[in-house]
Design a protein around this motif. Structure first.
Motif, PDB file in Angstrom:
ATOM      1  N   SER A 202       8.651   6.689  -9.601  1.00 32.64           N
ATOM      2  CA  SER A 202       7.817   5.516  -9.644  1.00 32.64           C
ATOM      3  C   SER A 202       8.019   5.416  -7.984  1.00 32.64           C
ATOM      4  CB  SER A 202       8.433   4.284 -10.395  1.00 32.64           C
ATOM      5  OG  SER A 202       9.607   3.945  -9.933  1.00 32.64           O
ATOM      6  N   GLY A 203       6.898   4.379  -7.486  1.00 33.80           N
ATOM      7  CA  GLY A 203       6.862   4.214  -5.986  1.00 33.80           C
ATOM      8  C   GLY A 203       5.954   3.099  -5.768  1.00 33.80           C
ATOM      9  N   HIS A 204       5.756   2.749  -4.439  1.00 36.68           N
ATOM     10  CA  HIS A 204       4.658   1.599  -4.080  1.00 36.68           C
ATOM     11  C   HIS A 204       3.858   2.515  -3.551  1.00 36.68           C
ATOM     12  CE1 HIS A 204       3.111  -1.673  -1.927  1.00 36.68           C
ATOM     13  NE2 HIS A 204       3.790  -2.282  -2.439  1.00 36.68           N
ATOM     14  N   SER A 205       2.667   1.980  -4.005  1.00 37.03           N
ATOM     15  CA  SER A 205       1.292   2.806  -3.630  1.00 37.03           C
ATOM     16  C   SER A 205       0.958   2.647  -1.809  1.00 37.03           C
ATOM     17  CB  SER A 205       0.031   2.306  -4.249  1.00 37.03           C
ATOM     18  OG  SER A 205      -0.067   0.557  -4.063  1.00 37.03           O
ATOM     19  N   GLY A 206       1.616   1.606  -1.357  1.00 36.20           N
ATOM     20  CA  GLY A 206       1.368   1.532   0.244  1.00 36.20           C
ATOM     21  C   GLY A 206       2.516   2.302   1.053  1.00 36.20           C
ATOM     22  N   SER A 207       3.514   2.928   0.262  1.00 30.19           N
ATOM     23  CA  SER A 207       4.701   3.515   0.873  1.00 30.19           C
ATOM     24  C   SER A 207       4.110   4.757   1.890  1.00 30.19           C
ATOM     25  CB  SER A 207       5.617   4.061  -0.153  1.00 30.19           C
ATOM     26  OG  SER A 207       6.581   4.744   0.692  1.00 30.19           O
ATOM     27  N   SER A 208       4.793   4.999   2.674  1.00 27.43           N
ATOM     28  CA  SER A 208       4.250   5.979   3.818  1.00 27.43           C
ATOM     29  C   SER A 208       5.001   7.394   3.219  1.00 27.43           C
ATOM     30  CB  SER A 208       5.011   5.825   5.223  1.00 27.43           C
ATOM     31  OG  SER A 208       6.584   5.680   5.075  1.00 27.43           O
ATOM     32  N   GLY A 253       0.801   3.062 -16.441  1.00 23.33           N
ATOM     33  CA  GLY A 253       0.636   2.108 -15.124  1.00 23.33           C
ATOM     34  C   GLY A 253       0.152   0.711 -15.272  1.00 23.33           C
ATOM     35  N   GLN A 254      -0.039  -0.085 -14.566  1.00 23.53           N
ATOM     36  CA  GLN A 254      -0.664  -1.452 -14.462  1.00 23.53           C
ATOM     37  C   GLN A 254      -0.614  -1.626 -13.092  1.00 23.53           C
ATOM     38  OE1 GLN A 254       1.946  -4.048 -17.066  1.00 23.53           O
ATOM     39  NE2 GLN A 254       3.657  -3.729 -15.747  1.00 23.53           N
ATOM     40  N   GLY A 255      -1.691  -2.723 -12.890  1.00 24.22           N
ATOM     41  CA  GLY A 255      -1.942  -3.341 -11.451  1.00 24.22           C
ATOM     42  C   GLY A 255      -2.412  -2.210 -10.561  1.00 24.22           C
ATOM     43  N   PHE A 256      -1.899  -2.466  -9.340  1.00 21.14           N
ATOM     44  CA  PHE A 256      -2.350  -1.565  -8.242  1.00 21.14           C
ATOM     45  C   PHE A 256      -1.369  -1.132  -7.220  1.00 21.14           C
ATOM     46  CE2 PHE A 256      -5.863  -4.258  -9.502  1.00 21.14           C
ATOM     47  CZ  PHE A 256      -6.972  -3.436  -9.346  1.00 21.14           C
ATOM     48  N   SER A 257      -0.278  -1.980  -7.325  1.00 22.26           N
ATOM     49  CA  SER A 257       0.632  -1.462  -6.190  1.00 22.26           C
ATOM     50  C   SER A 257       1.773  -0.620  -6.438  1.00 22.26           C
ATOM     51  CB  SER A 257       1.404  -2.630  -5.718  1.00 22.26           C
ATOM     52  OG  SER A 257       1.976  -3.447  -6.413  1.00 22.26           O
ATOM     53  N   VAL A 258       1.844  -0.138  -7.856  1.00 20.32           N
ATOM     54  CA  VAL A 258       2.844   0.935  -8.168  1.00 20.32           C
ATOM     55  C   VAL A 258       2.467   2.004  -8.649  1.00 20.32           C
ATOM     56  CG1 VAL A 258       4.881   0.861  -9.538  1.00 20.32           C
ATOM     57  CG2 VAL A 258       4.443  -1.214  -8.560  1.00 20.32           C
ATOM     58  N   THR A 259       3.017   3.273  -8.212  1.00 17.52           N
ATOM     59  CA  THR A 259       2.801   4.405  -8.819  1.00 17.52           C
ATOM     60  C   THR A 259       3.660   4.450 -10.147  1.00 17.52           C
ATOM     61  OG1 THR A 259       4.049   5.648  -7.269  1.00 17.52           O
ATOM     62  CG2 THR A 259       1.709   5.496  -6.927  1.00 17.52           C
ATOM     63  N   PRO A 260       3.121   4.720 -11.447  1.00 22.18           N
ATOM     64  CA  PRO A 260       4.069   4.551 -12.496  1.00 22.18           C
ATOM     65  C   PRO A 260       4.937   5.794 -12.807  1.00 22.18           C
ATOM     66  CG  PRO A 260       1.893   4.948 -13.263  1.00 22.18           C
ATOM     67  CD  PRO A 260       1.687   4.857 -11.739  1.00 22.18           C
TER      68      PRO A 260
END
Length: 396
Positions: A202-208, A253-260
């Motif tokens: 899993s990770g944050h969709s905005g992460s570098s 997944g759910q929402g926008f900011s997390v890659t499931p």
């Protein structure tokens, strides 16, 4: 509807339609409605005619059908007529041009959910039982009429309870009253179904940091499955339909900011004698192994088989297909033997070694969809075909 019939035939046709109307007016949507009211209509009708019947229950004690039994007076095999009295859901009721449970007759059509699948067949089979009961002493073996529910759920609880009932005679064959007058359905593809869990970090969709989430990995698996080659694209003369693979569900997944970290798929493979459940599972696991090798993840992709049914097909000379095809021909009808794409109770019976036909009935429209209806003009012919087929099987 029956102007050219003798008085007895007109009365019987009217009685079949009247019973079917009463059944349609008792909603019995699978998994939604209580089945008690629709089965009570049948119980009252059978009791009024002194036809032996009893309730069937599943392992949890739920009511899943009625069984009518007419033992013959001479030794022989038992044969079964089967019609479900639960139905598909209505869908958008506002989109129907009539009330789904109206049971009205308009321009020669019986209207309402279950008119085609299969409350009219249930009414017809009850009348065949009543017709044959007075002459049971002359018949060989016996006739069972299975009026089952839990069919449209895919659980087939009524049929399973019948087969598991130690007091019921095991049938030599079953004729299922699905609709359609052009064909006698003598076979169907089987199925292998599985749920697949695809994993990833899993990770944050905005992460570098670039992260391939479970949805992306699952999408790659879908591409691999879609590209997989299945044999026998044109079928064979013995089994005319090819196998087919479909991905039927995709969740993650759910929402926008997390890659499931997980995505779940459902896979449905329709099988044939040349591509069975083992072949289906092997193909799917091969695609999964390719996914995990190309795009590694912290956990391997998981496969959970859900259901397996064998394909089946009777030759035109096997019973009860032969009796039904011959009876149709003697009635002046041109029908052909057909192998169906969808699976049905015939597959369940095939797994038990019981041959079955899975359809010959009235013309219809709107099956499982909007404005379901069945055409009534042909009812006397369809009734006569089933009655003749049963008598031939029972040596009557």
């Amino acid at each position: 509807m029956s102007e050219n019939l003798p008085q007895e035939g007109r009365a019987r046709t009217a009685s079949v339609v009247e019973l079917a109307q009463e059944l349609i007016r008792r909603p019995s949507r699978a998994g939604i409605d209580d089945y008690g009211p629709v089965l009570t209509v049948l119980e009252d009708w059978l009791a009024a005619r002194d036809l032996s019947h009893r309730r069937l229950h599943d392992d949890a004690g739920a009511l899943v059908g009625l069984l009518v039994e007419i033992p013959g007076g001479r030794p022989g095999r038992w044969w079964t007529l089967d019609a479900c009295v639960d139905t598909a859901p209505y869908g958008d009721e506002a989109a129907w041009s009539f009330a789904p449970a109206c049971g009205d007759i308009v321009d020669g059509w019986l209207l309402g959910r279950g008119a085609a699948d299969s409350k009219l067949a249930a009414a017809m089979f009850c009348h065949i039982a009543a017709d044959l009961a007075p002459r049971a002493a002359d018949l060989h073996g016996g006739l069972a009429v299975l009026l089952d529910v839990d069919e449209h759920t895919g659980g087939f609880g009524g049929a399973r309870a019948y087969l598991a009932d130690p007091h019921a005679a095991r049938p030599a064959g079953v004729m299922i009253g699905y609709p359609g007058m052009e064909d006698v359905v003598v076979g169907g593809r089987g199925l292998w179904r599985a749920s697949i869990a695809v994993h990833a970090p899993s990770g944050h969709s905005g992460s570098s940091k670039a992260v391939m989430g479970a949805i992306s990995r699952a999408a790659h698996l879908v591409r691999l499955l879609d590209a997989a080659e299945l044999p026998g694209a044109a079928g064979t003369s013995r089994f005319p339909l090819p196998p087919k693979l479909s991905v039927t569900s995709f969740h993650g997944g759910q929402g926008f900011s997390v890659t499931p970290d997980r995505c779940d798929l459902n896979v449905d493979v329709r099988t044939t004698p040349g591509f069975d459940a083992h072949d289906a599972e092997t193909l799917v696991r091969k695609a999964i192994a390719e996914l995990d090798a190309e795009l590694p993840a912290p956990a391997p992709t998981e496969v959970t088989p859900v259901a397996t049914w064998p394909p089946f097909r009777l030759s035109e000379g096997e019973q009860p297909a032969a009796a039904l095809l011959n009876a149709a021909a003697e009635a002046g009808l041109t029908v052909k033997a057909k192998t169906a794409g969808p699976s049905n109770i015939g597959n369940l019976l095939a797994g038990e070694g019981i041959p079955a036909t899975a359809g010959f009935g009235l013309p219809y429209e709107g099956l499982h969809g909007l404005d379901e209806r069945a055409h009534l003009v042909e009812l006397p012919q369809v009734y006569a075909v089933y009655r003749r087929a049963v008598l031939d099987l029972l040596g009557g």
